[in-house]
Design a protein around this motif. Structure first.
Motif, PDB file in Angstrom:
ATOM      1  N   TRP A 119       0.857  -1.381  -0.116  1.00  0.00           N
ATOM      2  CA  TRP A 119       0.135  -0.067  -0.014  1.00  0.00           C
ATOM      3  C   TRP A 119       0.867   1.131  -0.083  1.00  0.00           C
ATOM      4  CZ3 TRP A 119      -5.170   0.173  -0.556  1.00  0.00           C
ATOM      5  CH2 TRP A 119      -5.991  -1.182  -0.231  1.00  0.00           C
ATOM      6  N   GLU A 177      -5.141   1.910 -14.922  1.00  0.00           N
ATOM      7  CA  GLU A 177      -5.041   1.016 -13.786  1.00  0.00           C
ATOM      8  C   GLU A 177      -3.496   0.374 -13.602  1.00  0.00           C
ATOM      9  OE1 GLU A 177      -7.432  -0.436 -11.720  1.00  0.00           O
ATOM     10  OE2 GLU A 177      -8.757   1.327 -12.638  1.00  0.00           O
ATOM     11  N   GLN A 221       0.526  -2.897 -11.146  1.00  0.00           N
ATOM     12  CA  GLN A 221      -0.805  -2.900 -11.358  1.00  0.00           C
ATOM     13  C   GLN A 221      -1.435  -2.216 -10.194  1.00  0.00           C
ATOM     14  OE1 GLN A 221      -2.114  -6.951 -11.691  1.00  0.00           O
ATOM     15  NE2 GLN A 221      -4.269  -6.392 -11.468  1.00  0.00           N
ATOM     16  N   VAL A 280      -4.196  -2.719  -7.961  1.00  0.00           N
ATOM     17  CA  VAL A 280      -4.924  -3.893  -7.310  1.00  0.00           C
ATOM     18  C   VAL A 280      -6.161  -3.401  -6.548  1.00  0.00           C
ATOM     19  CG1 VAL A 280      -4.955  -5.715  -5.799  1.00  0.00           C
ATOM     20  CG2 VAL A 280      -2.977  -5.224  -6.960  1.00  0.00           C
ATOM     21  N   GLN A 281      -6.092  -2.295  -5.828  1.00  0.00           N
ATOM     22  CA  GLN A 281      -7.331  -1.669  -5.510  1.00  0.00           C
ATOM     23  C   GLN A 281      -7.163  -0.398  -4.920  1.00  0.00           C
ATOM     24  OE1 GLN A 281      -8.819  -3.494  -1.709  1.00  0.00           O
ATOM     25  NE2 GLN A 281      -7.019  -4.719  -1.612  1.00  0.00           N
ATOM     26  N   LYS A 282      -7.914   0.443  -4.941  1.00  0.00           N
ATOM     27  CA  LYS A 282      -8.017   1.746  -3.950  1.00  0.00           C
ATOM     28  C   LYS A 282      -9.002   1.863  -2.940  1.00  0.00           C
ATOM     29  CE  LYS A 282      -7.649   4.188  -8.575  1.00  0.00           C
ATOM     30  NZ  LYS A 282      -7.910   5.210  -9.585  1.00  0.00           N
ATOM     31  N   GLN A 283      -8.365   2.451  -1.966  1.00  0.00           N
ATOM     32  CA  GLN A 283      -9.028   2.794  -0.636  1.00  0.00           C
ATOM     33  C   GLN A 283      -8.841   4.042  -0.321  1.00  0.00           C
ATOM     34  OE1 GLN A 283      -8.428   0.211   3.252  1.00  0.00           O
ATOM     35  NE2 GLN A 283      -9.670  -0.869   2.023  1.00  0.00           N
ATOM     36  N   LEU A 318      -3.482   3.464  -2.279  1.00  0.00           N
ATOM     37  CA  LEU A 318      -3.486   2.488  -3.462  1.00  0.00           C
ATOM     38  C   LEU A 318      -2.468   1.296  -3.084  1.00  0.00           C
ATOM     39  CD1 LEU A 318      -2.422   4.178  -6.719  1.00  0.00           C
ATOM     40  CD2 LEU A 318      -4.779   3.788  -5.975  1.00  0.00           C
ATOM     41  N   GLN A 319      -3.242  -0.014  -3.390  1.00  0.00           N
ATOM     42  CA  GLN A 319      -2.450  -1.040  -3.346  1.00  0.00           C
ATOM     43  C   GLN A 319      -1.960  -1.456  -4.719  1.00  0.00           C
ATOM     44  OE1 GLN A 319      -4.442  -5.057  -2.371  1.00  0.00           O
ATOM     45  NE2 GLN A 319      -2.830  -5.629  -0.985  1.00  0.00           N
TER      46      GLN A 319
END
Length: 647
Positions: free
Chosen positions: A328, A357, A407, A409-412, A416-417
């Motif tokens: 992260w 992405e 890449q 992977v996900q946003k929170q 970012l991850q």
């Protein structure tokens, strides 16, 4: 007896009573009872009372991550004692902030550095390693150094070798200073008296309890002796590479005690005859290798395996910065751009184009500096000149590999991850050891903790996450076709400029540049900004333009010379010492039983600074391991840990 030495008649008429009144040193003399001719001895830290074995008689291994001075010092000591040492460094070269690397300039090859470093006589622990390696001849005295102020408010201050300890060093300084009547100290003012007591009565824990909650800039806003601040506090505080508005007063007091008020060795310092990599880093590394130590450079740690309160092993790549473990990163609040978002900080920054992405690592694949986007969309390394396309492909050396792609992977929220995207990533090597020492800089140790898999002590993790990074520093070295007259020291501190804090005449200090100057008649000059505000100088062009303009102001003769080449180093990875940071600063030993810390960000048990702080932290980590194995610890020295005028 009279505190002041015999002075010329003209000085006597002015200064005996005045100096005693202004500086209050009459009372100091009575309290100290010091003889002017008695030199205080260094203080031994944590001396072993028993005579213990020095060498290991069983197989024990240590992995040291970080090849700067802290890691090198730790690896050196443990390798000499029989430990199997593996030293892992992310960059292609060792040395950290004193690393050297090759550059091409004016048709020749030179060694470049991160700016001039002075080796002070109270660097006892660093000097002891130098002596053991037999490399004392790699250093030379600079004889004196100056502090020059922009404008005509103050005359230049000149510091020469002196072996007078406190309070005599103050008396000598006052006698020699052309600005002594502008110091502005009036001990009848409570604030001035408090300043005097603080800097002469240093006690480590009391010092941080009293002064760690306020910044230097805020502390000096009210009733502070202005001349004292302008002449000494400001230039010497910035030489700690921390800006006054973000530096704890407690840290400044420690800094002044180590370099001046508790220092019995005088004010002179040495420089290296060649670049620091050649003069110091390589001899230490060679000694580690000669004791069967393994040194891995250009190596990236990808995973650290933790279990049951211990580090169980780690995985790393050599020659690739790929990462097959998700991690992260937080949004970067400093760098803003309409079509690009930035995440991470310091030397771990990632760029993500709108709606993309895929992220691009802005860590240069040459030496780990942070590349910056130019107006043409390309990424350029401000340190060493590498150039990359907008998609990260390398266009110009010295870098040889593309920027890493990852890449999303996900946003929170604002995080970012990320995960490496390359399919042909090298399989990582896995190694284990009995002990692990994290000896990187602050961004490095924070990244290491992001790569820990498994349970790890939350207090330790929090301490590392809360470490601070100082404002960025920058160095610009210029090659000219002409030499010039210069009456100040070959290294001179500067004050009053928007960016520049010092100037170094390399063609009068280091042999490679002396030879070039004698051959061509040219000069090699370096300006150093110890801590600048990134918002004021957001681009490489802004730094270069300001450095060049200020150089012509400092040395007007160079306006008539031809600029042949310029080389910029710009990094954001020095340890920060902000207010309220001392209490939570990590110590050498951690709650992770086989993990130790080393670096200038570690809480130190005795006064030290800069290179000596890094080396001492590495040796303290080595001593802790030696102690756990029942071996004799290395004798470590420092200045007197407490000031003479305690209250």
């Amino acid at each position: 007896m009279s505190l002041l030495p015999n002075l010329p008649e003209s000085t006597n008429n002015i200064s005996r009573r005045t100096l005693l009144k202004v500086f209050g040193v009459g009372a100091v003399a009575g309290v100290t009872g010091y003889s002017r001719f008695t030199k205080p001895k260094p203080t031994v830290f944590q001396k072993d009372t028993l005579s213990l074995p020095r060498l290991l008689n069983q197989a024990k291994s240590v992995i040291v991550i970080g090849g700067g001075l802290a890691g090198l010092a730790c690896a050196y000591e443990l390798s000499q004692r029989g430990f199997t040492v593996t030293l892992i460094e992310k960059s292609p070269q060792l040395g950290g902030k004193i690393a050297s690397w090759q550059i091409e300039a004016v048709g020749e090859t030179f060694m470049m550095e991160h700016g001039f470093h002075g080796f002070f006589p109270q660097y006892y622990n660093l000097k002891s390693i130098v002596a053991e390696l037999g490399i004392n001849d790699n250093f030379q005295s600079l004889n004196f150094y100056s502090v020059v102020y922009r404008g005509d408010q103050y005359k230049p201050e000149v510091f020469r070798p002196s072996h007078s300890a406190f309070p005599w060093n103050i008396v000598d300084l006052a006698i020699a200073s052309p600005n002594r009547f502008q110091w502005g100290i009036n001990l009848t003012k409570i604030k001035h008296l408090q300043v005097f007591q603080a800097i002469t009565g240093f006690q480590r824990e009391k010092n941080y309890q009293r002064f760690d909650n306020i910044s230097v800039a805020d502390w000096v806003k009210t009733e502070f002796p202005q001349g004292l601040y302008d002449l000494y506090f400001l230039p010497f505080a910035k030489s700690s590479l921390n800006a006054p508005d973000t530096m704890s007063v407690g840290e400044l007091m420690q800094f002044f005690h180590f370099y001046f008020f508790g220092n019995p060795e005088g004010l002179a310092f040495n420089g290296t005859k060649d670049d620091m990599g050649t003069s110091l880093v390589q001899p230490i590394a060679n000694s580690v290798k000669n004791k069967n130590g393994t040194i891995l450079t250009d190596a990236t740690v990808s995973e650290i395996i933790a279990k049951d309160g211990k580090i169980r092993g780690l995985k790393y790549y050599v020659g690739s910065n790929q990462n097959n473990v998700p991690f992260w990163v937080k949004r970067n609040s400093v760098i803003t751009e309409e079509k690009t978002e930035y995440f991470g900080a310091a030397d771990e920054v990632f760029a993500v184009e709108s709606a993309s992405e895929t992220a691009i690592s802005l860590t240069c694949t040459h030496q780990g500096c942070t590349v910056k986007k130019s107006t043409d969309g390309k990424y350029r390394c401000p340190c060493h000149g590498a150039e990359f396309a907008a998609d990260g492909k390398v266009l110009k050396g010295p870098a040889k590999r593309d920027l890493q792609k990852l890449q999303v992977v996900q946003k929170q929220n604002d995080e970012l991850q990320l995960l490496a995207t390359t399919n042909d990533a090298l399989l990582p090597e896995t190694i284990t050891a009995d002990y692990y020492v994290f000896a990187t800089d602050v961004p490095g140790v924070q990244q290491l903790f992001k790569h820990i898999s498994g349970d790890v002590d939350q207090t330790v993790r929090s301490q590392v996450e809360n470490l601070s990074i100082a404002d960025p520093f920058a160095v610009c070295r210029f090659w000219f076709d002409q030499d010039f007259e210069w009456e100040q020291s070959n290294f001179t501190s500067l004050s009053g400029y928007q960016l520049t804090d010092s100037i170094t005449l390399y063609h009068r200090i280091q042999q490679q540049f002396i030879d070039w100057s004698q051959k061509t008649g040219g000069s090699v000059v370096e300006l150093h900004a110890y801590c600048y505000k990134e918002k004021e100088f957001p681009t490489q062009e802004a730094l270069l333009t300001t450095f060049e303009n200020e150089l012509y102001d400092i040395v007007p003769q160079l306006k008539q010379a031809k600029l042949l080449h310029r080389e910029l180093v710009n990094q954001h990875n020095f340890s920060g010492y902000p207010p309220n940071s001392y209490g939570e600063r990590p110590e050498t030993s951690t709650n992770i039983s086989n993990l130790l810390f080393a670096g200038d960000w570690v809480k130190m048990p005795f006064p030290c600074g800069l290179m000596e702080r890094a080396v001492s932290s590495g040796l303290i980590a080595a001593n802790e391991i030696l102690h756990r194995e029942g071996l004799q610890r290395r004798s470590l020295l420092s200045v007197n840990p407490e000031g003479l005028l305690q209250i």
